[in-house]
Write a protein that holds these residues in place. Structure first.
Motif, PDB file in Angstrom:
ATOM      1  N   PHE A   7      -3.079 -29.109  49.217  1.00 22.25           N
ATOM      2  CA  PHE A   7      -2.582 -30.322  47.759  1.00 22.25           C
ATOM      3  C   PHE A   7      -3.913 -29.688  47.449  1.00 22.25           C
ATOM      4  CE2 PHE A   7      -0.162 -32.725  51.493  1.00 22.25           C
ATOM      5  CZ  PHE A   7       1.113 -32.875  49.963  1.00 22.25           C
ATOM      6  N   ILE A   8      -4.129 -29.015  45.905  1.00 27.04           N
ATOM      7  CA  ILE A   8      -4.374 -29.105  45.281  1.00 27.04           C
ATOM      8  C   ILE A   8      -4.957 -28.578  43.750  1.00 27.04           C
ATOM      9  CG2 ILE A   8      -5.904 -27.009  47.025  1.00 27.04           C
ATOM     10  CD1 ILE A   8      -4.158 -24.622  45.789  1.00 27.04           C
ATOM     11  N   ASN A  43      -1.124 -34.342  43.092  1.00 26.24           N
ATOM     12  CA  ASN A  43      -1.004 -34.160  44.032  1.00 26.24           C
ATOM     13  C   ASN A  43       0.254 -34.803  44.947  1.00 26.24           C
ATOM     14  OD1 ASN A  43      -3.335 -32.270  44.986  1.00 26.24           O
ATOM     15  ND2 ASN A  43      -4.530 -33.651  44.037  1.00 26.24           N
ATOM     16  N   HIS A  46       2.935 -30.029  47.573  1.00 25.79           N
ATOM     17  CA  HIS A  46       1.819 -29.487  47.703  1.00 25.79           C
ATOM     18  C   HIS A  46       3.075 -28.095  47.280  1.00 25.79           C
ATOM     19  CE1 HIS A  46       5.661 -28.441  50.697  1.00 25.79           C
ATOM     20  NE2 HIS A  46       5.315 -27.435  50.971  1.00 25.79           N
ATOM     21  N   ASP A  68      -8.775 -25.791  50.620  1.00 29.21           N
ATOM     22  CA  ASP A  68      -9.265 -27.646  50.197  1.00 29.21           C
ATOM     23  C   ASP A  68     -10.098 -27.724  50.771  1.00 29.21           C
ATOM     24  OD1 ASP A  68      -7.539 -27.625  52.839  1.00 29.21           O
ATOM     25  OD2 ASP A  68      -7.223 -28.928  52.330  1.00 29.21           O
ATOM     26  N   THR A  71     -12.611 -30.116  48.869  1.00 30.54           N
ATOM     27  CA  THR A  71     -11.587 -31.611  48.812  1.00 30.54           C
ATOM     28  C   THR A  71     -12.385 -32.361  50.232  1.00 30.54           C
ATOM     29  OG1 THR A  71     -10.057 -30.910  47.419  1.00 30.54           O
ATOM     30  CG2 THR A  71     -10.012 -33.535  48.495  1.00 30.54           C
ATOM     31  N   LEU A  75     -14.932 -35.319  50.194  1.00 35.30           N
ATOM     32  CA  LEU A  75     -13.737 -36.505  50.468  1.00 35.30           C
ATOM     33  C   LEU A  75     -15.268 -37.444  50.954  1.00 35.30           C
ATOM     34  CD1 LEU A  75     -11.726 -38.493  50.841  1.00 35.30           C
ATOM     35  CD2 LEU A  75     -10.921 -36.740  52.807  1.00 35.30           C
ATOM     36  N   LYS A  98      -8.931 -41.094  48.605  1.00 35.33           N
ATOM     37  CA  LYS A  98      -8.822 -39.209  48.621  1.00 35.33           C
ATOM     38  C   LYS A  98      -7.995 -39.053  47.776  1.00 35.33           C
ATOM     39  CE  LYS A  98      -5.931 -36.224  51.706  1.00 35.33           C
ATOM     40  NZ  LYS A  98      -5.280 -36.107  53.229  1.00 35.33           N
ATOM     41  N   GLN A 102      -8.862 -35.975  45.194  1.00 35.85           N
ATOM     42  CA  GLN A 102      -8.202 -34.509  44.735  1.00 35.85           C
ATOM     43  C   GLN A 102      -7.560 -34.393  43.663  1.00 35.85           C
ATOM     44  OE1 GLN A 102      -4.481 -35.913  48.106  1.00 35.85           O
ATOM     45  NE2 GLN A 102      -5.598 -34.111  49.113  1.00 35.85           N
ATOM     46  N   ASN A 103      -7.295 -36.276  42.951  1.00 33.64           N
ATOM     47  CA  ASN A 103      -6.842 -35.477  41.500  1.00 33.64           C
ATOM     48  C   ASN A 103      -7.955 -35.823  40.905  1.00 33.64           C
ATOM     49  OD1 ASN A 103      -4.555 -35.910  42.458  1.00 33.64           O
ATOM     50  ND2 ASN A 103      -3.382 -37.971  42.062  1.00 33.64           N
ATOM     51  N   PRO A 105     -11.338 -34.441  40.429  1.00 39.36           N
ATOM     52  CA  PRO A 105     -12.957 -34.400  41.297  1.00 39.36           C
ATOM     53  C   PRO A 105     -13.665 -34.200  40.366  1.00 39.36           C
ATOM     54  CG  PRO A 105     -11.798 -32.537  40.380  1.00 39.36           C
ATOM     55  CD  PRO A 105     -10.397 -34.011  41.005  1.00 39.36           C
TER      56      PRO A 105
END
Length: 472
Positions: A7-8, A43, A46, A68, A71, A75, A98, A102-103, A105
């Motif tokens: 998930f990037i 996200n 995937h 990731d 990430t 995190l 998270k 992820q969404n 950064p």
């Protein structure tokens, strides 16, 4: 083993924004629908192998760079910052944290910068009180924090400098002498700099002193030959690659001149490590010798610390080594160097977990000790630790003592000679460790210093365990 889903979405969105494309245009180039791309960027889906290949083909994206790992690193940093009493708000769930990392950064990085400013404000309030308001230094991170985070978020791998160091290492190898002699000959032949090992550099504990006018590089004669070679390579880097380092520093957009100066030193150190331990030769030797630190140090004429640090930087696309974490810990438990290419992330503030074998290393100096360890998230590691003592002079001179810590996820243990007689199949073989007490939620830790900040405490005056409370 089922492949881990990637998930990037933030990285995909960044690539699209850089290319200046709408979601519809970007999706068309990837051969997917706009709705599918929207779900990827948020996200909700995937990234499939076909999308990764389309990215590589259409936008020259290095697939290896789309992990990731950063990430996971961010995190851990955000979770630690949220656990700080300075934040003082209701704690978001792990899933919410998270989702933000992820969404968004960029938002997460801004939060970390703000948290750093809050911590400095609190520390200065405790020490300076009335003078705090007249201080203008609170709105920016300290220079060392800026540089530390720069290397932290580039995986401690600088591709251009690594290649340059490798080229110098190949030249030195052809000289068929010791690295020290080869580097000294190179800097004298190419830059008319004479290397002198003697007392001038030893004044005030200096390791190195360069005189640009007289073109003399003074080195401390009490240093080991591997350290002297490293210092020569450092100076070569400053001379030969000044423009490259300046470009890297400018792209990093540091907030202060001090941070730029500190980063330049860090980049020169990075170049020196790449020169005395050239990437391809070193990664091949590490595999052949099964990462035996002593044998690698002997083969390349370096110190074990240089070898351990280099192992944590083997992140070259297409030729990655075993992902290691590396740290240097003082006797108070403070982490003075840190990097992790694994899921294990070190505490940004405070001391390291007391159950980590790095602390026990001081009991057996100059001996590598091993530990099978498990973190609260269930990840398991093979951890190595070695206490090192460096005398700098005579009876009255200070002695530097610290522990080196190196480790990898247990799935890579078979590639290390240190894992041969251990039994990772038994859960009881693994000792529980954490990141730091304030964000570790283990309920029954006998070494806990402070309670975790995300758990409610229950205090019963009629009962007493190892600590005077239980966790709800």
């Amino acid at each position: 083993m089922r492949a881990r889903k990637l998930f990037i979405g933030g990285k995909i969105r960044a690539i699209r924004t850089t290319e200046g494309l709408t979601q519809a245009a970007f999706a068309s180039k990837l051969g997917i629908s706009t709705s599918y791309l929207n779900q990827i960027e948020n996200n909700q889906r995937h990234v499939s192998a076909s999308v990764l290949l389309a990215l590589a083909e259409n936008f020259a994206v290095d697939i290896a760079s789309l992990s990731d790992q950063d990430t996971a690193r961010m995190l851990a940093d955000v979770s630690e910052a949220l656990a700080d009493p300075l934040v003082g708000a209701a704690q978001p769930s792990a899933a919410d944290v998270k989702l933000v990392v992820q969404n968004a950064p960029t938002f997460a990085r801004a939060f970390l910068t703000m948290h750093q400013a809050m911590r400095r404000a609190g520390e200065q309030l405790a020490e300076l009180d009335e003078t705090l308001e007249r201080s203008g230094a609170l709105n920016e991170p300290t220079p060392y924090e800026e540089v530390r985070d720069f290397f932290h978020y580039v995986d401690n791998y600088i591709h251009e400098l690594d290649l340059a160091g490798e080229r110098l290492g190949a030249q030195i190898e052809k000289s068929r002498g010791s690295p020290l002699r080869g580097l000294a000959d190179h800097i004298e032949r190419q830059h008319r700099v004479r290397v002198t090992i003697g007392s001038d550099a030893e004044e005030n504990g200096r390791l190195r002193r360069f005189e640009p006018v007289s073109r003399v590089l003074w080195l401390n004669g009490r240093m080991a030959g591997s350290t002297q070679a490293f210092q020569i390579a450092h100076q070569i880097g400053l001379i030969e690659h000044e423009a490259m380092m300046t470009e890297i520093i400018e792209k990093a957009a540091f907030r202060s001149e001090d941070a730029k100066a500190i980063c330049r030193i860090g980049l020169a150190n990075y170049f020196a490590g790449a020169a005395i331990l050239p990437y391809q030769r070193f990664v091949e030797a590490a595999g052949a010798l099964r990462h035996d630190l002593t044998l690698l140090a002997d083969r390349f004429g370096t110190s074990i610390e240089q070898v351990a640090h280099r192992l944590s930087t083997l992140q070259r696309p297409g030729l990655k080594g075993v992902p290691f974490f590396f740290a240097r810990v003082d006797q108070a438990g403070n982490i003075t160097k840190r990097h992790s290419a694994t899921k294990l992330q070190f505490a940004r503030f405070g001391s390291a977990c007391p159950l980590w074998n790095a602390h026990r290393a001081f009991e057996t100096p100059n001996r590598i000790i091993r530990q099978l360890a498990e973190t609260p998230d269930g990840s398991r590691y093979l951890c190595l630790a070695l206490a090192v003592t460096k005398a700098s002079g005579g009876w009255r001179d200070p002695v530097q003592t610290y522990a080196l810590a190196l480790g990898c996820e247990i799935s890579h243990a078979s590639a290390l000679v240190y894992g041969d007689d251990l039994d990772p199949s038994q859960a009881a073989s693994f000792e529980p460790i954490g990141i730091s007490c304030r964000i570790c939620e283990r309920p029954n830790c006998h070494q806990r210093a402070v309670p975790p900040l995300k758990r409610r405490l229950h205090v019963d005056a009629n009962q007493r365990g190892t600590v005077p409370y239980t966790l709800d």
